[in-house]
Design a protein around this motif. Structure first.
Motif, PDB file in Angstrom:
ATOM      1  N   GLU A 266       0.854  -1.190   0.000  1.00 37.06           N
ATOM      2  CA  GLU A 266       0.000   0.000   0.000  1.00 37.06           C
ATOM      3  C   GLU A 266       0.892   1.243   0.000  1.00 37.06           C
ATOM      4  OE1 GLU A 266      -1.566   0.982   4.175  1.00 37.06           O
ATOM      5  OE2 GLU A 266      -1.414  -1.227   4.174  1.00 37.06           O
ATOM      6  N   ARG A 267       0.290   2.377  -0.235  1.00 39.88           N
ATOM      7  CA  ARG A 267       1.059   3.621  -0.279  1.00 39.88           C
ATOM      8  C   ARG A 267       1.762   3.853   1.058  1.00 39.88           C
ATOM      9  NH1 ARG A 267       1.683   8.569  -2.794  1.00 39.88           N
ATOM     10  NH2 ARG A 267       1.993  10.328  -1.360  1.00 39.88           N
ATOM     11  N   LEU A 268       3.019   4.223   0.971  1.00 36.16           N
ATOM     12  CA  LEU A 268       3.822   4.507   2.156  1.00 36.16           C
ATOM     13  C   LEU A 268       4.081   6.004   2.227  1.00 36.16           C
ATOM     14  CD1 LEU A 268       5.543   3.519   4.556  1.00 36.16           C
ATOM     15  CD2 LEU A 268       7.458   3.263   2.951  1.00 36.16           C
ATOM     16  N   GLU A 269       3.603   6.630   3.297  1.00 36.62           N
ATOM     17  CA  GLU A 269       3.826   8.068   3.484  1.00 36.62           C
ATOM     18  C   GLU A 269       5.234   8.292   4.018  1.00 36.62           C
ATOM     19  OE1 GLU A 269       1.867  10.279   2.427  1.00 36.62           O
ATOM     20  OE2 GLU A 269       0.095   9.051   2.020  1.00 36.62           O
ATOM     21  N   LEU A 270       6.091   8.874   3.171  1.00 32.21           N
ATOM     22  CA  LEU A 270       7.498   9.032   3.530  1.00 32.21           C
ATOM     23  C   LEU A 270       7.675   9.967   4.723  1.00 32.21           C
ATOM     24  CD1 LEU A 270       9.074   9.226  -0.031  1.00 32.21           C
ATOM     25  CD2 LEU A 270       8.708   7.232   1.422  1.00 32.21           C
ATOM     26  N   ASP A 271       6.819  10.999   4.829  1.00 39.50           N
ATOM     27  CA  ASP A 271       6.913  11.920   5.964  1.00 39.50           C
ATOM     28  C   ASP A 271       6.694  11.185   7.280  1.00 39.50           C
ATOM     29  OD1 ASP A 271       5.355  14.760   4.291  1.00 39.50           O
ATOM     30  OD2 ASP A 271       7.420  14.024   4.314  1.00 39.50           O
ATOM     31  N   ASP A 272       5.737  10.253   7.283  1.00 41.22           N
ATOM     32  CA  ASP A 272       5.450   9.509   8.506  1.00 41.22           C
ATOM     33  C   ASP A 272       6.637   8.647   8.932  1.00 41.22           C
ATOM     34  OD1 ASP A 272       2.968  10.631   8.444  1.00 41.22           O
ATOM     35  OD2 ASP A 272       1.951   8.864   7.618  1.00 41.22           O
ATOM     36  N   VAL A 273       7.371   8.170   7.946  1.00 40.77           N
ATOM     37  CA  VAL A 273       8.550   7.358   8.267  1.00 40.77           C
ATOM     38  C   VAL A 273       9.676   8.214   8.834  1.00 40.77           C
ATOM     39  CG1 VAL A 273      10.335   5.838   7.315  1.00 40.77           C
ATOM     40  CG2 VAL A 273       7.972   5.660   6.511  1.00 40.77           C
TER      41      VAL A 273
END
Length: 829
Positions: A266-273
């Protein structure tokens, strides 16, 4: 002098000029002989000492090598020098023997001088080894060390690899998606890409992170941080992202980084990582693998690279690599080509089936082809039926039913979960899966063998934990499909987001149900599952209560896993489980009363780690078939009724570290607590982890199975800490122990720790304690200690012969490590 004259066979004449000359000659010759004898003897003694030192060093080198340490060139050169000295000493001794036959004193004198010179060389080697480091820790694993099982340079994959490499070199591209069906080789391809970009120095760092179907941001953050040498010890996801972003921002000042996410669902939010916004501006890139081109679109990939199945030629070459050259023979060639055709060009299927048919005869090949052509597997989204057929063939050709059942049991756990040998051992004993094994140790060995067999068949992979395995997600899908058939009766819905008990068709026919790691908060009042053998409800953290009658319709149940739940009590219907053999209740902190378990007379495995129980009542002593009782870290446990432990006469493993420690002194007539004397009844015990607070137990000669213990950790004093070795004793704030049972364990322990031991002036005063097995010794704050070892008799030759770590801290009166008040008996010449 008279003795020397007699040896020389010379008769002394009266004192004349000739007589005086003769006396001078005799003295000179006697001097030659004494020098010769003394130096030759000294040399041989020093060589023997050097060889003993060599043996000690070699043992340490071997142990360090087994532990993955890197052996230094210095120690290897030193060992070679010692070997040369040994050979030289043997040649020299041959010369000495020859000199005895020809009575030439001057020649012997020369040999004596030569012996003195050689002895100096030996002494230098003895001194030299003290400054040599035998080993050092290995460097952290790099991307170059990533395994890529089954990889071969193939034309079919070259196109995809070149497209990925071109995209990585293109400054306008910063997001690359690599997509294809499961098992097609995306992961293997990206591992090779990672190695290639490192070798061509396109990036300073390459970080590869393997994902699970359900994104776990904390896990992703932790893996990236670990590979950057950053420790994220905070729980907040946002704070972890901020720290990771700060570290990556700092790294970007001097480095170009390639970040690879493997198996994105699924889409991975880079900011959240915690991927910083300036990532792309610094020439850094992100690549990922996925099964769906839609994910590439969701991730705004500028380059989408497909990975397709292999061509016929590449499929054949890969199959030949795994099945062997025999497929070129006239007998097998035609059928082998048909088998490869049925694999549909999927690398995982080709590799697995090739290894399964390796070295099999023609009839086996014919049967394999027939089954491949006729199979009709359950449809799974994104999977080709040919894939299921080929992978199932590897399952069918497992040599034992035990291996097949072991394989299917691994699919009960959530996707990506690493199944330990210890876990499989408990399930196997519970269901009675393994035949012709009688003890826990034998079952453990059997599981280890089966895991090795399944890994060799490419059906299981190395797990993330020690002694564990995990399933490739495609293989797990196949296993679930097989296990769901009527003859196996599996229902697997682990970690799929269930919030309530699912509707189950033909629940009466189910034999194994796994609803582990969901969000179920309510269970039905009763389920009629008369054939159910195994039930996994662990890690349903929101489940606070089990209905009173829930287990009434499960009379055949043998394995029950209720770990990691918020329940505070066990339902009365638990008593209906008369056939239950394994009960797992670890990490249920609100569970305080387990007396009801005492009625489960067939129970063999009982695990109560980190529960909230306060006492084991007398009723628990009725578990006379119990083989394993695990109470580790049950630190609320304050009372065990007398004679509970002693009645569990079949116990093989008793694990109570950081748990109950108030063992009573043996012999108290009005005992209210269990005593260590109860161990005498446990003749089958081989594993023991206990905490002993009452130091008086160290002075009592307590009968017990001490000689049978193969693994133990005994902690005496106020605190408990697990040992680093599988046999360890830790004594704190206690006087020096003198009981025979302690001495028995001392002689077999690998790790010994003594802290604040009053009255301990040395570790041993007799030959009764040799510490022949000791590898780690730590002594701290024993203020009266003057010598680590002090002997009043002949020194020991093999004391501490396996010791590889010695730690001495705050021993204010310490004078020597090893002191012996020994006077050698004089002997006549």
């Amino acid at each position: 002098m008279a003795a020397i004259v007699a040896i020389l066979g010379i008769v002394v004449t009266p004192v004349t000029e000739a007589g005086k000359a003769l006396v001078v000659t005799i003295k000179r010759q006697a001097s030659y002989l004494l020098c010769y004898r003394s130096n030759v003897d000294d040399l041989n003694n020093e060589v023997e000492n050097l060889l003993r030192t060599r043996n000690d060093v070699q043992r340490k080198v071997d142990a360090d090598r087994r532990n993955g340490q890197v052996i230094t060139n210095d120690v290897q050169k030193w060992l070679k020098k010692v070997e040369n000295v040994k050979e030289d000493a043997n040649r020299f001794n041959d010369q000495v023997k020859e000199s005895i036959s020809c009575f030439n004193l001057r020649s012997r004198y020369c040999l004596g001088k030569e012996a003195k010179k050689k002895m100096d060389d030996v002494c230098r080697l003895q001194t030299e080894v003290k400054s040599i480091n035998a080993s050092y820790p290995p460097p952290p694993p790099t991307i170059e060390s990533l395994p890529a099982r089954g990889f071969m340079p193939l034309e079919s994959t070259e196109f995809s690899m070149n497209r990925v490499m071109d995209a990585l070199k293109d400054g306008s591209i910063n997001m690359i998606g690599v997509y294809g069906m499961g098992g097609v080789g995306k992961t293997t391809l990206m591992k090779q890409v990672a190695k290639k970009v490192k070798s061509e120095e396109l990036f300073h760092e390459v970080i590869m992170v393997t994902l699970t179907q359900k994104l776990e941001l904390k896990t992703i953050q932790g893996e990236i941080a670990e590979k950057l040498g950053l420790k994220l010890d905070v729980e907040s996801q946002d704070v972890r992202a901020m720290k990771l972003s700060e570290r990556l921002t700092h790294e970007l000042k001097s480095k170009k980084i390639l970040l690879i996410f493997d198996n994105l669902w699924e889409r991975l939010e880079l900011d959240d990582v915690g991927i910083p916004l300036e990532w792309n501006d610094k020439g850094c890139k992100i690549a990922f693998t996925t099964r769906s081109v839609e994910i590439c679109n969701d991730m705004d990939s500028q380059e989408k690279v497909p990975v397709n199945v292999l061509s016929k030629a590449d499929a054949w070459n890969l199959f030949k690599e795994k099945a062997g050259d025999a497929i070129d023979s006239f007998e097998l060639n035609v059928v082998a080509k048909e088998v490869v055709k049925e694999c549909g060009g999927l690398p995982l299927a080709i590799i697995t089936l090739g290894m399964a048919l390796q070295d099999k005869d023609k009839k086996v090949w014919d049967d394999a082809l027939l089954q491949l052509q006729r199979s009709n597997p359950t449809n799974i989204e994104g999977m080709d039926q040919k894939v299921f057929s080929s992978l199932e063939m590897s399952y069918n050709y497992l040599e034992s039913k035990e291996a097949q059942v072991c394989f299917l049991f691994c699919c009960l756990f959530p996707e990506g979960y690493s199944v330990s040998e210890n876990e499989m051992m408990k399930y196997g004993i519970g269901e009675g899966l393994f035949k012709d094994v009688n003890t826990l140790e034998e079952v453990s060995c059997r599981v280890h063998m089966l895991f090795d067999k399944l890994k060799a068949s490419c059906l299981l992979l190395e797990g993330d934990r020690s002694n564990s395995v995990k399933m490739h997600d495609v293989v797990r899908d196949v296993a679930v499909s097989i296990a769901s058939r009527a003859e196996h009766g599996f229902l697997v819905k682990a970690k799929v987001g269930l919030k309530e008990w699912p509707e189950i068709k033909n629940v009466q026919k189910c034999k194994r149900i796994s609803l582990a790691d969901n969000e179920i908060c309510r269970l039905p009042n009763q389920i009629e599952c008369p054939r159910l053998l195994t039930l996994l409800l662990d890690s349903n953290h929101f489940l606070k209560e089990i209905p009173n009658g829930f287990f009434q319709g499960m009379n055949s149940l043998k394995v029950l896993d209720l770990c990691d739940m918020d329940i505070s009590m066990l339902p009365p219907s638990l008593e209906c489980l008369k056939n239950l053999r394994m009960l797992w209740l670890d990490r249920c902190p609100r569970l305080k009363d387990v007396t009801l378990i005492g009625r489960l007379k067939k129970l063999e495995i009982l695990c109560l780690q980190k529960t909230g129980i306060c006492e084991l009542k007398e009723k628990m002593g009725e578990l006379e078939n119990l083989k394993l009782l695990d109470l580790m870290e049950t630190n609320s446990l304050e009372m065990i009724a007398p004679n509970v432990i002693s009645r569990m006469t079949r116990l093989e493993e008793l694990r109570m570290g950081n748990s109950f420690g108030k063992w009573e002194v043996m012999g108290n007539g009005d005992a209210r607590q269990a005593s260590l004397a109860e161990m005498a009844s446990l003749s089958r015990l081989t594993v023991l982890y206990i905490h002993v607070e009452n130091v008086e137990c160290l002075a009592q000669d307590i009968p017990g199975p001490w000689k049978n213990l193969k693994e133990f950790c005994i902690c005496v004093g106020r605190d408990y800490t697990d040992g680093k070795a599988e046999r360890s004793i830790k004594i704190k704030n206690s006087p020096c122990p003198n009981a025979k049972w302690v001495e028995e364990l001392f002689n077999r322990t690998y790790e010994l720790e003594l802290m604040h031991c009053e009255g301990l002036d040395n570790l041993m005063q007799s030959h009764e304690l040799g510490f022949n097995s000791l590898e780690i010794l730590h002594i701290e704050k024993c203020g009266e200690m003057e010598h680590v070892i002090s002997l009043e008799e002949e020194p020991l030759q093999n004391v501490f012969e396996h010791l590889n770590k010695l730690s001495l801290e705050e021993l204010m009166n310490l004078k020597t490590i090893y002191w012996a008040n020994f006077q050698p008996v004089s002997s006549k010449t």
